[in-house]
Design a protein around this motif. Sequence first.
Motif, PDB file in Angstrom:
ATOM      1  N   VAL A 193       0.834  -1.203   0.000  1.00 40.60           N
ATOM      2  CA  VAL A 193       0.000   0.000   0.000  1.00 40.60           C
ATOM      3  C   VAL A 193       0.871   1.257   0.000  1.00 40.60           C
ATOM      4  CG1 VAL A 193      -1.572   1.343   1.448  1.00 40.60           C
ATOM      5  CG2 VAL A 193      -2.028  -1.072   1.036  1.00 40.60           C
ATOM      6  N   SER A 194       1.945   1.244   0.795  1.00 48.10           N
ATOM      7  CA  SER A 194       2.827   2.420   0.887  1.00 48.10           C
ATOM      8  C   SER A 194       3.502   2.716  -0.451  1.00 48.10           C
ATOM      9  CB  SER A 194       3.877   2.192   1.972  1.00 48.10           C
ATOM     10  OG  SER A 194       3.285   1.957   3.227  1.00 48.10           O
ATOM     11  N   VAL A 195       4.043   1.680  -1.089  1.00 45.18           N
ATOM     12  CA  VAL A 195       4.727   1.866  -2.377  1.00 45.18           C
ATOM     13  C   VAL A 195       3.737   2.279  -3.460  1.00 45.18           C
ATOM     14  CG1 VAL A 195       6.018   0.695  -4.191  1.00 45.18           C
ATOM     15  CG2 VAL A 195       6.589   0.278  -1.793  1.00 45.18           C
ATOM     16  N   THR A 196       2.592   1.610  -3.516  1.00 51.38           N
ATOM     17  CA  THR A 196       1.602   1.925  -4.542  1.00 51.38           C
ATOM     18  C   THR A 196       1.052   3.333  -4.366  1.00 51.38           C
ATOM     19  OG1 THR A 196       0.974  -0.418  -4.622  1.00 51.38           O
ATOM     20  CG2 THR A 196      -0.537   1.145  -5.630  1.00 51.38           C
ATOM     21  N   GLY A 197       0.837   3.742  -3.116  1.00 50.30           N
ATOM     22  CA  GLY A 197       0.327   5.085  -2.864  1.00 50.30           C
ATOM     23  C   GLY A 197       1.262   6.166  -3.369  1.00 50.30           C
ATOM     24  N   ALA A 198       2.568   5.916  -3.264  1.00 50.76           N
ATOM     25  CA  ALA A 198       3.548   6.900  -3.741  1.00 50.76           C
ATOM     26  C   ALA A 198       3.543   7.026  -5.263  1.00 50.76           C
ATOM     27  CB  ALA A 198       4.937   6.513  -3.247  1.00 50.76           C
ATOM     28  N   LEU A 199       3.110   5.972  -5.965  1.00 48.35           N
ATOM     29  CA  LEU A 199       3.147   5.969  -7.432  1.00 48.35           C
ATOM     30  C   LEU A 199       1.778   6.166  -8.068  1.00 48.35           C
ATOM     31  CD1 LEU A 199       5.514   2.878  -7.876  1.00 48.35           C
ATOM     32  CD2 LEU A 199       6.158   5.298  -8.019  1.00 48.35           C
ATOM     33  N   LEU A 200       0.747   6.247  -7.247  1.00 52.26           N
ATOM     34  CA  LEU A 200      -0.620   6.200  -7.754  1.00 52.26           C
ATOM     35  C   LEU A 200      -0.974   7.393  -8.630  1.00 52.26           C
ATOM     36  CD1 LEU A 200      -2.951   4.264  -7.628  1.00 52.26           C
ATOM     37  CD2 LEU A 200      -3.730   5.358  -5.522  1.00 52.26           C
ATOM     38  N   ASP A 201      -0.460   8.569  -8.289  1.00 51.03           N
ATOM     39  CA  ASP A 201      -0.772   9.757  -9.096  1.00 51.03           C
ATOM     40  C   ASP A 201      -0.131   9.691 -10.480  1.00 51.03           C
ATOM     41  OD1 ASP A 201      -2.370  11.379  -7.241  1.00 51.03           O
ATOM     42  OD2 ASP A 201      -0.545  11.432  -6.037  1.00 51.03           O
ATOM     43  N   ARG A 202       1.020   9.042 -10.601  1.00 56.91           N
ATOM     44  CA  ARG A 202       1.718   8.979 -11.883  1.00 56.91           C
ATOM     45  C   ARG A 202       1.210   7.839 -12.756  1.00 56.91           C
ATOM     46  NH1 ARG A 202       7.956   8.729 -10.766  1.00 56.91           N
ATOM     47  NH2 ARG A 202       7.967   8.788 -13.065  1.00 56.91           N
ATOM     48  N   PHE A 203       0.842   6.716 -12.138  1.00 64.17           N
ATOM     49  CA  PHE A 203       0.453   5.536 -12.920  1.00 64.17           C
ATOM     50  C   PHE A 203      -0.848   4.943 -12.377  1.00 64.17           C
ATOM     51  CE2 PHE A 203       5.143   5.655 -12.445  1.00 64.17           C
ATOM     52  CZ  PHE A 203       5.499   5.955 -13.757  1.00 64.17           C
ATOM     53  N   PRO A 204      -1.958   5.675 -12.457  1.00 65.53           N
ATOM     54  CA  PRO A 204      -3.194   5.183 -11.833  1.00 65.53           C
ATOM     55  C   PRO A 204      -3.723   3.887 -12.443  1.00 65.53           C
ATOM     56  CG  PRO A 204      -3.622   7.125 -13.186  1.00 65.53           C
ATOM     57  CD  PRO A 204      -2.140   6.994 -13.089  1.00 65.53           C
ATOM     58  N   GLN A 205      -3.742   3.774 -13.773  1.00 63.93           N
ATOM     59  CA  GLN A 205      -4.282   2.565 -14.401  1.00 63.93           C
ATOM     60  C   GLN A 205      -3.308   1.394 -14.278  1.00 63.93           C
ATOM     61  OE1 GLN A 205      -6.288   2.788 -18.149  1.00 63.93           O
ATOM     62  NE2 GLN A 205      -6.854   4.923 -17.901  1.00 63.93           N
ATOM     63  N   ALA A 206      -2.030   1.665 -14.494  1.00 59.76           N
ATOM     64  CA  ALA A 206      -1.031   0.597 -14.389  1.00 59.76           C
ATOM     65  C   ALA A 206      -0.956   0.054 -12.967  1.00 59.76           C
ATOM     66  CB  ALA A 206       0.332   1.121 -14.826  1.00 59.76           C
ATOM     67  N   ALA A 207      -1.163   0.906 -11.967  1.00 53.97           N
ATOM     68  CA  ALA A 207      -1.092   0.461 -10.572  1.00 53.97           C
ATOM     69  C   ALA A 207      -2.176  -0.566 -10.275  1.00 53.97           C
ATOM     70  CB  ALA A 207      -1.220   1.658  -9.635  1.00 53.97           C
ATOM     71  N   LEU A 208      -3.380  -0.337 -10.785  1.00 50.62           N
ATOM     72  CA  LEU A 208      -4.482  -1.283 -10.558  1.00 50.62           C
ATOM     73  C   LEU A 208      -4.206  -2.613 -11.249  1.00 50.62           C
ATOM     74  CD1 LEU A 208      -7.253  -2.176  -9.648  1.00 50.62           C
ATOM     75  CD2 LEU A 208      -8.257  -0.838 -11.519  1.00 50.62           C
ATOM     76  N   THR A 209      -3.828  -2.563 -12.515  1.00 47.04           N
ATOM     77  CA  THR A 209      -3.562  -3.798 -13.263  1.00 47.04           C
ATOM     78  C   THR A 209      -2.417  -4.579 -12.639  1.00 47.04           C
ATOM     79  OG1 THR A 209      -4.295  -2.682 -15.286  1.00 47.04           O
ATOM     80  CG2 THR A 209      -3.092  -4.738 -15.546  1.00 47.04           C
ATOM     81  N   THR A 210      -1.369  -3.878 -12.213  1.00 48.86           N
ATOM     82  CA  THR A 210      -0.213  -4.533 -11.600  1.00 48.86           C
ATOM     83  C   THR A 210      -0.591  -5.220 -10.293  1.00 48.86           C
ATOM     84  OG1 THR A 210       1.297  -2.920 -12.598  1.00 48.86           O
ATOM     85  CG2 THR A 210       2.116  -4.173 -10.708  1.00 48.86           C
ATOM     86  N   ALA A 211      -1.416  -4.542  -9.470  1.00 49.49           N
ATOM     87  CA  ALA A 211      -1.815  -5.124  -8.190  1.00 49.49           C
ATOM     88  C   ALA A 211      -2.635  -6.399  -8.395  1.00 49.49           C
ATOM     89  CB  ALA A 211      -2.609  -4.098  -7.380  1.00 49.49           C
ATOM     90  N   VAL A 212      -3.574  -6.363  -9.335  1.00 48.59           N
ATOM     91  CA  VAL A 212      -4.406  -7.543  -9.594  1.00 48.59           C
ATOM     92  C   VAL A 212      -3.556  -8.684 -10.154  1.00 48.59           C
ATOM     93  CG1 VAL A 212      -6.357  -8.452 -10.921  1.00 48.59           C
ATOM     94  CG2 VAL A 212      -6.489  -6.162  -9.925  1.00 48.59           C
ATOM     95  N   ALA A 213      -2.651  -8.363 -11.078  1.00 46.07           N
ATOM     96  CA  ALA A 213      -1.780  -9.393 -11.653  1.00 46.07           C
ATOM     97  C   ALA A 213      -0.869  -9.997 -10.587  1.00 46.07           C
ATOM     98  CB  ALA A 213      -0.944  -8.793 -12.785  1.00 46.07           C
ATOM     99  N   MET A 214      -0.358  -9.169  -9.687  1.00 44.68           N
ATOM    100  CA  MET A 214       0.528  -9.665  -8.635  1.00 44.68           C
ATOM    101  C   MET A 214      -0.229 -10.587  -7.678  1.00 44.68           C
ATOM    102  SD  MET A 214       3.277  -7.453  -6.427  1.00 44.68           S
ATOM    103  CE  MET A 214       2.162  -6.690  -5.268  1.00 44.68           C
ATOM    104  N   GLN A 215      -1.471 -10.255  -7.388  1.00 44.91           N
ATOM    105  CA  GLN A 215      -2.284 -11.130  -6.539  1.00 44.91           C
ATOM    106  C   GLN A 215      -2.494 -12.480  -7.213  1.00 44.91           C
ATOM    107  OE1 GLN A 215      -5.983  -9.592  -4.605  1.00 44.91           O
ATOM    108  NE2 GLN A 215      -6.987 -11.331  -5.607  1.00 44.91           N
ATOM    109  N   ALA A 216      -2.775 -12.461  -8.520  1.00 45.95           N
ATOM    110  CA  ALA A 216      -2.973 -13.711  -9.261  1.00 45.95           C
ATOM    111  C   ALA A 216      -1.712 -14.577  -9.229  1.00 45.95           C
ATOM    112  CB  ALA A 216      -3.377 -13.408 -10.705  1.00 45.95           C
ATOM    113  N   VAL A 217      -0.559 -13.955  -9.457  1.00 46.32           N
ATOM    114  CA  VAL A 217       0.704 -14.696  -9.438  1.00 46.32           C
ATOM    115  C   VAL A 217       0.959 -15.291  -8.055  1.00 46.32           C
ATOM    116  CG1 VAL A 217       3.210 -14.467  -9.628  1.00 46.32           C
ATOM    117  CG2 VAL A 217       1.729 -13.387 -11.329  1.00 46.32           C
ATOM    118  N   GLY A 218       0.700 -14.512  -7.007  1.00 43.71           N
ATOM    119  CA  GLY A 218       0.910 -15.006  -5.653  1.00 43.71           C
ATOM    120  C   GLY A 218       0.047 -16.214  -5.342  1.00 43.71           C
ATOM    121  N   MET A 219      -1.242 -16.161  -5.714  1.00 47.82           N
ATOM    122  CA  MET A 219      -2.154 -17.265  -5.407  1.00 47.82           C
ATOM    123  C   MET A 219      -1.839 -18.514  -6.240  1.00 47.82           C
ATOM    124  SD  MET A 219      -5.803 -15.417  -4.720  1.00 47.82           S
ATOM    125  CE  MET A 219      -6.331 -16.797  -3.696  1.00 47.82           C
TER     126      MET A 219
END
Length: 391
Positions: free
Chosen positions: A242-268
């Motif tokens: 959350v801390s890292v994503t929050g720092a980048l959210l203003d610059r990459f709003p759409q990429a941040a969402l896609t990256t988070a969902v993809a990372m969750q999929a890879v983890g599971m």
Amino acid sequence: MLAAFTLNTAENLPIGLLELISESLGVSVSAVGLLVTGYGATVAVASLPLAHAVRAVPRRHVLTGLLAALVVSSLVSALATSYWALLFARLLTALAQALFWAVMGPVAVGLFPSEVRGRVVGALSVAGSLALVLGVPAGTWLGQRSDWQVPVALLAALGLVSLVTIAALLPTSPPDEESAAYGTGPDARRFGIVLAAGALSATGAFAGYTYVVKFLGDVSGFSSGSVSALLVAFGVACLAGVSVTGALLDRFPQAALTTAVAMQAVGMLGLYAVGTEQVAAVVFLALMGGALGPVFMTTQNAMLRCAPGRTDIALAANSGLYNAGIAAGAALGGLVLPSAGVRGTFLVGGLLTTGGCAVLLGGRLLRVLRPEPVGRSRRHRSARATSRPPG
């Protein structure tokens, strides 16, 4: 941030106090577990109707009312001598939380310039994540060394501090005139895509995460003490994500969402595939934890951008669907568990999360292939602008 921390701690604290509450009130552990399930179901059902009901009430008044409900419900919980009194108090807290995230988001970001709104959403999400890393463990520790009512009563004190601060300092203005009352780039198609992806991700995450203790013990072979430490590490990973994503959210709003969902999929899917190896299990568990918090945070941020109408209504819809996904995921995992085992819950969860990622990528592809006509976009913005009261 203090209110977000307090509400998220109140939501999850019974998980750490299950046995203490069960013994104190003379009910089964599963009955106490319903305090958590019923809480989530109430948030899912009540978010949108409540947001619609108070859409014309100044946000300062709404927030003070919500925090007053939190204080009262926490005190009633601490004084409860029966299961039904505690259940009533829990449902009152759930109603407060159902509206909190819909209202607090626009209020908080509206106090800052639009170019830093992602960081504000990130700050609120960090506070919410701290509830799992600090609030629930500390409350559990305190309850074990005194009575379970003590940490619950402390939540009332924290809620009172938030209430007094907001009542004294937050400006009062009509909701329609607040700077974050409407999305910065209204887009009904994007709105639907984000809602669908968030719901799929929540369902997938909790199809597996609900049974993570059993997975780590039965599949990965960790001892009960190690599992407790791994759950803390999971929370720390969530906070870091959350801390890292929050720092980048203003610059990459759409990429941040896609990256988070993809990372969750890879983890599971990684846990399903190689979770029998302890080192690999720790790596993929941390990966899943680092994505779980950012997924909800980035969908909330997207609502502030693409909401086709009022942002509070959009945020309420997102929160309601996400909580519905949590309940559906836990139920789905319970159905999968007897037939496919605990590993199967992570496979199903990973595939659902992959579906959420596919929805996001498909939406971006559709946007490239079928862009919104310029004239239509301008008419939409013009209609939205004229729908606001003068101010």
